[in-house]
Design a protein around this motif. Structure first.
Motif, PDB file in Angstrom:
ATOM      1  N   ASP A  31       0.794  -1.233   0.000  1.00  9.14           N
ATOM      2  CA  ASP A  31       0.000   0.000   0.000  1.00  9.14           C
ATOM      3  C   ASP A  31       0.824   1.279   0.000  1.00  9.14           C
ATOM      4  N   LEU A  32       1.938   1.298  -0.708  1.00  9.02           N
ATOM      5  CA  LEU A  32       2.746   2.516  -0.769  1.00  9.02           C
ATOM      6  C   LEU A  32       1.979   3.658  -1.429  1.00  9.02           C
ATOM      7  N   THR A  33       1.473   3.414  -2.638  1.00  7.24           N
ATOM      8  CA  THR A  33       0.772   4.474  -3.366  1.00  7.24           C
ATOM      9  C   THR A  33      -0.555   4.843  -2.707  1.00  7.24           C
ATOM     10  N   PRO A  34      -1.380   3.876  -2.272  1.00  4.43           N
ATOM     11  CA  PRO A  34      -2.614   4.284  -1.582  1.00  4.43           C
ATOM     12  C   PRO A  34      -2.363   5.120  -0.330  1.00  4.43           C
ATOM     13  N   ASN A  35      -1.325   4.806   0.422  1.00  9.06           N
ATOM     14  CA  ASN A  35      -1.022   5.607   1.614  1.00  9.06           C
ATOM     15  C   ASN A  35      -0.557   7.007   1.239  1.00  9.06           C
ATOM     16  N   ALA A  36       0.208   7.119   0.162  1.00  2.50           N
ATOM     17  CA  ALA A  36       0.616   8.451  -0.306  1.00  2.50           C
ATOM     18  C   ALA A  36      -0.612   9.242  -0.755  1.00  2.50           C
ATOM     19  N   LEU A  79      -4.247  16.698   2.924  1.00  2.00           N
ATOM     20  CA  LEU A  79      -3.790  18.077   2.717  1.00  2.00           C
ATOM     21  C   LEU A  79      -4.802  18.934   1.964  1.00  2.00           C
ATOM     22  N   CYS A  80      -5.817  18.287   1.385  1.00  2.00           N
ATOM     23  CA  CYS A  80      -6.786  19.009   0.556  1.00  2.00           C
ATOM     24  C   CYS A  80      -8.106  19.139   1.313  1.00  2.00           C
ATOM     25  N   SER A  81      -8.463  20.362   1.663  1.00  2.00           N
ATOM     26  CA  SER A  81      -9.672  20.585   2.464  1.00  2.00           C
ATOM     27  C   SER A  81     -10.954  20.227   1.717  1.00  2.00           C
ATOM     28  N   SER A  82     -10.953  20.365   0.397  1.00  2.00           N
ATOM     29  CA  SER A  82     -12.165  20.042  -0.367  1.00  2.00           C
ATOM     30  C   SER A  82     -12.323  18.541  -0.571  1.00  2.00           C
ATOM     31  N   GLY A  83     -11.230  17.797  -0.439  1.00  2.00           N
ATOM     32  CA  GLY A  83     -11.297  16.346  -0.631  1.00  2.00           C
ATOM     33  C   GLY A  83     -11.313  15.932  -2.088  1.00  2.00           C
ATOM     34  N   HIS A  84     -11.088  16.873  -3.003  1.00  2.00           N
ATOM     35  CA  HIS A  84     -11.083  16.554  -4.433  1.00  2.00           C
ATOM     36  C   HIS A  84      -9.722  16.897  -5.020  1.00  2.00           C
ATOM     37  N   ILE A  85      -9.017  15.876  -5.498  1.00  2.00           N
ATOM     38  CA  ILE A  85      -7.707  16.102  -6.094  1.00  2.00           C
ATOM     39  C   ILE A  85      -7.705  15.601  -7.534  1.00  2.00           C
ATOM     40  N   SER A  86      -6.849  16.190  -8.336  1.00  2.00           N
ATOM     41  CA  SER A  86      -6.699  15.765  -9.734  1.00  2.00           C
ATOM     42  C   SER A  86      -5.222  15.860 -10.110  1.00  2.00           C
ATOM     43  N   ASN A  87      -4.905  15.394 -11.311  1.00  2.00           N
ATOM     44  CA  ASN A  87      -3.525  15.408 -11.819  1.00  2.00           C
ATOM     45  C   ASN A  87      -2.559  14.734 -10.845  1.00  2.00           C
ATOM     46  N   VAL A  88      -2.929  13.587 -10.335  1.00  2.00           N
ATOM     47  CA  VAL A  88      -2.078  12.871  -9.390  1.00  2.00           C
ATOM     48  C   VAL A  88      -0.890  12.276 -10.132  1.00  2.00           C
ATOM     49  N   GLN A  89       0.302  12.549  -9.629  1.00  2.00           N
ATOM     50  CA  GLN A  89       1.535  12.009 -10.200  1.00  2.00           C
ATOM     51  C   GLN A  89       2.326  11.361  -9.075  1.00  2.00           C
ATOM     52  N   THR A  90       2.761  10.122  -9.297  1.00  2.00           N
ATOM     53  CA  THR A  90       3.521   9.414  -8.274  1.00  2.00           C
ATOM     54  C   THR A  90       4.839   8.937  -8.844  1.00  2.00           C
ATOM     55  N   GLN A  91       5.834   8.825  -7.966  1.00  2.00           N
ATOM     56  CA  GLN A  91       7.136   8.316  -8.370  1.00  2.00           C
ATOM     57  C   GLN A  91       7.677   7.451  -7.237  1.00  2.00           C
ATOM     58  N   LEU A  92       8.012   6.206  -7.568  1.00  2.00           N
ATOM     59  CA  LEU A  92       8.560   5.266  -6.592  1.00  2.00           C
ATOM     60  C   LEU A  92      10.072   5.233  -6.715  1.00  2.00           C
ATOM     61  N   SER A  93      10.760   5.347  -5.597  1.00  2.00           N
ATOM     62  CA  SER A  93      12.209   5.205  -5.606  1.00  2.00           C
ATOM     63  C   SER A  93      12.620   4.306  -4.441  1.00  2.00           C
ATOM     64  N   THR A  94      13.756   3.654  -4.601  1.00  2.00           N
ATOM     65  CA  THR A  94      14.278   2.798  -3.535  1.00  2.00           C
ATOM     66  C   THR A  94      15.709   3.189  -3.235  1.00  2.00           C
ATOM     67  N   ARG A  95      16.099   2.951  -2.014  1.00  2.00           N
ATOM     68  CA  ARG A  95      17.481   3.157  -1.604  1.00  2.00           C
ATOM     69  C   ARG A  95      17.971   1.825  -1.057  1.00  2.00           C
TER      70      ARG A  95
END
Length: 102
Positions: free
Chosen positions: A56-61, A68-84
């Motif tokens: 659940d990395l992406t769902p938790n992000a 962080l969004c008071s309206s509860g509506h977000i768009s243009n979601v972009q995710t990037q996974l990195s590992t160390r």
């Protein structure tokens, strides 16, 4: 024998902490979307030998983005996974996510 152990340690130490971007995805991009950009960085649990990957990395992000969004509506979601990688055994997984809060 001590020199070989020392050399092995130095090589392993120099490779520790290498960063690689395994995958990334861009979803829901819409031109002309107005709103405030929001960003989060979610660090999951540790993985071992690239076999045990945190769930659940992406769902938790995404949940953190919604918080962080008071309206509860977000768009243009972009995710990037990195590992160390640490010594090639333990991995730290990190998801960077951005979105537009409408």
């Amino acid at each position: 024998m001590k020199k070989m152990i020392l050399l092995s340690f130095l090589v392993a130490f120099s490779l520790a902490g290498c960063v690689s971007i395994d995958s990334s995805s861009i979803t829901g991009t819409e031109k002309g979307t107005s709103g405030q950009p929001i960003h989060v960085t979610y660090t999951g649990d540790l993985g071992i030998l690239h076999l045990m990957i945190p769930k659940d990395l992406t769902p938790n992000a995404n949940k953190e983005l919604l918080a962080l969004c008071s309206s509860g509506h977000i768009s243009n979601v972009q995710t990037q996974l990195s590992t160390r990688d640490f010594l090639g055994i333990v991995q730290v997984y990190k998801v960077r996510a951005t979105a537009i809060c409408e």
